[in-house]
Motif scaffolding. Structure first.
Motif, PDB file in Angstrom:
ATOM      1  N   UNK A 196      -0.371  -0.985   2.229  1.00 33.87           N
ATOM      2  CA  UNK A 196      -0.492  -1.472   0.835  1.00 33.87           C
ATOM      3  C   UNK A 196      -1.665  -2.443   0.722  1.00 33.87           C
ATOM      4  N   UNK A 197      -1.790  -3.322   1.705  1.00 35.39           N
ATOM      5  CA  UNK A 197      -2.889  -4.301   1.693  1.00 35.39           C
ATOM      6  C   UNK A 197      -4.243  -3.592   1.765  1.00 35.39           C
ATOM      7  N   UNK A 198      -4.268  -2.493   2.541  1.00 36.42           N
ATOM      8  CA  UNK A 198      -5.525  -1.722   2.639  1.00 36.42           C
ATOM      9  C   UNK A 198      -5.892  -1.158   1.264  1.00 36.42           C
ATOM     10  N   UNK A 199      -4.884  -0.605   0.572  1.00 35.79           N
ATOM     11  CA  UNK A 199      -5.150  -0.038  -0.756  1.00 35.79           C
ATOM     12  C   UNK A 199      -5.627  -1.130  -1.721  1.00 35.79           C
ATOM     13  N   UNK A 200      -4.960  -2.293  -1.645  1.00 33.55           N
ATOM     14  CA  UNK A 200      -5.370  -3.397  -2.537  1.00 33.55           C
ATOM     15  C   UNK A 200      -6.800  -3.843  -2.232  1.00 33.55           C
ATOM     16  N   UNK A 201      -7.082  -4.003  -0.951  1.00 35.23           N
ATOM     17  CA  UNK A 201      -8.423  -4.464  -0.558  1.00 35.23           C
ATOM     18  C   UNK A 201      -9.474  -3.435  -0.971  1.00 35.23           C
ATOM     19  N   UNK A 202      -9.133  -2.145  -0.841  1.00 36.13           N
ATOM     20  CA  UNK A 202     -10.124  -1.123  -1.205  1.00 36.13           C
ATOM     21  C   UNK A 202     -10.444  -1.210  -2.700  1.00 36.13           C
ATOM     22  N   UNK A 203      -9.420  -1.498  -3.499  1.00 36.57           N
ATOM     23  CA  UNK A 203      -9.655  -1.633  -4.959  1.00 36.57           C
ATOM     24  C   UNK A 203     -10.498  -2.870  -5.244  1.00 36.57           C
ATOM     25  N   UNK A 204     -10.202  -3.937  -4.507  1.00 37.55           N
ATOM     26  CA  UNK A 204     -10.973  -5.175  -4.695  1.00 37.55           C
ATOM     27  C   UNK A 204     -12.448  -4.957  -4.329  1.00 37.55           C
ATOM     28  N   UNK A 205     -12.669  -4.246  -3.227  1.00 40.65           N
ATOM     29  CA  UNK A 205     -14.058  -3.975  -2.805  1.00 40.65           C
ATOM     30  C   UNK A 205     -14.773  -3.174  -3.890  1.00 40.65           C
ATOM     31  N   UNK A 206     -14.081  -2.193  -4.456  1.00 41.32           N
ATOM     32  CA  UNK A 206     -14.714  -1.360  -5.481  1.00 41.32           C
ATOM     33  C   UNK A 206     -15.016  -2.159  -6.756  1.00 41.32           C
ATOM     34  N   UNK A 207     -14.201  -3.193  -6.982  1.00 38.44           N
ATOM     35  CA  UNK A 207     -14.481  -4.041  -8.156  1.00 38.44           C
ATOM     36  C   UNK A 207     -15.657  -4.968  -7.903  1.00 38.44           C
ATOM     37  N   UNK A 208     -15.741  -5.497  -6.672  1.00 38.52           N
ATOM     38  CA  UNK A 208     -16.726  -6.556  -6.443  1.00 38.52           C
ATOM     39  C   UNK A 208     -18.086  -6.066  -5.940  1.00 38.52           C
ATOM     40  N   UNK A 209     -18.173  -4.813  -5.492  1.00 40.36           N
ATOM     41  CA  UNK A 209     -19.425  -4.391  -4.853  1.00 40.36           C
ATOM     42  C   UNK A 209     -19.857  -2.979  -5.251  1.00 40.36           C
TER      43      UNK A 209
END
Ligand code: PA5
Length: 448
Positions: free
Chosen positions: A61-74
């Motif tokens: 779940x954390x991986x999925x959240x982090x992947x979404x965060x990366x897509x938002x920030x970069x």
């Protein structure tokens, strides 16, 4: 429903004696019990075996959240790692995202997999004016190539965004408790993901090592794990007539014993080029030891039929091919008729390019096996995240069993240390003074 994967051995079986084929089941039974009972060499690294069922759901779940965060920030993600800490993600992203994309939500780029200053300098130049984030991956946390690249991109992030914002853009995948990278991540408060203790680098693509960059690239990792789980359920039978992964392991060992020294991974899909690199690391690093093992190579056809094809057809009879043949192409191109048939291609009118590619495969299969090059054919129904997960697990379990059939420890890689020791000594790393003297004397002698 069409099965995800099937193995065909009819173009290899004539190269193996009937007695040897019959006899190998007994050895498979032994290797099987070593693998599943954890009694074989390197059994502390069998965490990948049950991974498709027993992976850490919270971490996922954390991986999925982090992947979404990366897509938002970069707009760009720099994935820093080498060997098993990069090849799986690279293979998945090459296979499952468009080769030519006018607009990409997030571009995944790789660093730390070489020590080329031009590569790194060009990459810095390419990303420095874009929003970017970094995922640094190293199980040991001490590997030189990624450590150098991380220094450079960490500094670039800090200069661009300031120290605090840079921390939000660094994602670390490493051992859960030890290593320099773990200490740094703890000290700086970076988001961290774990490479499980009992999973070696080249078996780690279905952990955070591969999953975070793959998910950040927009690939469905839930489906990928489902595909791996399908394979996990399928490749449990001892009997090689009922288990394609073990049949593949058995056949490659039989061919090896029949004096085939090279196994060539072949596909007719250029998107599988990096999958072949991942496969080469898996088998090369797992089996090339104690002066044994198949040398693993790869080719992409029909491209390489115009280069290596000559050797394969007519050179030394020392190899066999393992062809991963994709059955269904997601898109196709129809060949049109031209008013003037100047290039003589009108006989192909209405045929698709995929049809032509498949005829090239069939023609080559027959030519190579007639030329005494055995072919193992793995039919992959289609290219999806699901089938990628399945194919990864198929080769992992085949490799584990194959290593035990060969009698080596498929889960260590001590040979990799030799170059590192010498490099450290020649670089003047503290603690390597005596070796440095020895090496310099050797070099002086060789250079006259
Ligand atoms: O399969 C392996 O264990 C190796 O190839 C490693 O993946 C590679 O050497 C990178 O190691 P690390 O993740 O510790 O930086």
């Amino acid at each position: 429903m069409k099965q995800t994967l099937s193995l065909h051995i009819s173009h290899a079986l004539p190269f193996v004696s009937a007695e040897a084929y019959k006899a190998i089941q007994k050895e498979v039974n032994h290797a099987y019990s070593e693998l599943f009972n954890g009694t074989g060499k390197g059994s502390e690294f069998l965490g990948w075996l049950d991974l498709p069922k027993q992976y850490d759901k919270e971490e996922f779940k954390r991986i999925l959240q982090a992947s979404r965060q990366i897509r938002r920030q970069a707009k760009r993600l720099i994935v820093i790692g080498i060997g098993g800490s990069y090849l799986g993600a690279k293979a998945a992203i090459e296979l499952l995202t468009p080769t030519f994309a006018k607009k990409r939500k997030l571009e995944v780029l790789f660093a730390g997999q070489n020590m080329s200053s031009s590569y790194l300098a060009e990459l810095v130049e390419y990303v420095k004016d874009q929003d970017f984030a970094v995922n640094v991956i190293s199980k040991s946390g001490t590997t030189t190539e990624p450590a150098i690249a991380f220094r450079i991109f960490k500094k670039l992030l800090e200069e661009k965004y300031g120290i605090e914002e840079a921390k939000n853009r660094i994602y670390v995948t490493t051992d859960k408790s030890k290593g320099a990278l773990r200490s740094l991540a703890l000290e700086q408060g970076y988001a961290t993901f774990v490479v499980p203790d009992n999973i070696g680098g080249r078996y780690s693509v279905l952990t955070a090592v591969g999953l975070l960059p793959i998910a950040a690239a927009g690939i469905d990792i839930v489906d990928m794990m489902r595909g791996a789980k399908e394979a996990y359920k399928l490749y449990k039978q001892k009997d090689i007539r009922k288990n394609d992964a073990f049949l593949y392991a058995a056949m490659r060992n039989l061919l090896y014993r029949g004096n085939k020294a090279i196994e060539m991974f072949v596909s007719y899909e250029p998107k599988l080029t990096y999958f072949a690199e991942w496969w080469k690391q898996l088998f090369g690093e797992s089996e090339g030891k104690d002066h044994q093992g198949l040398f693993v190579a790869s080719a992409n056809f029909s491209t390489d039929l115009h280069s290596l094809g000559q050797y394969i057809q007519d050179g030394r009879r020392i190899m066999f091919e393992t062809v991963v043949q994709v059955q269904n192409s997601p898109v196709d191109i129809v060949i049109q008729k031209e008013a003037q048939d100047l290039d003589g291609l009108n006989y192909l009118e209405g045929k698709t390019l995929d049809y032509v590619n498949k005829k090239a495969f069939e023609g080559t299969l027959l030519a190579h096996s007639d030329g005494l090059v055995p072919n193992l054919v793995i039919e992959l129904n289609e290219i999806t995240a699901f089938s990628f997960g399945h194919l990864v697990y198929f080769f992992e379990i085949a490799c584990g069993l194959s290593g035990y059939l060969l009698g080596v420890n498929p889960f260590d890689q001590e040979g990799v240390e030799a170059y590192k020791k010498n490099m450290f000594a020649l670089l003047g790393k503290p603690g390597y003074e005596t070796l440095k003297k020895e090496l310099l004397a050797k070099l002086a002698q060789k250079n006259g």
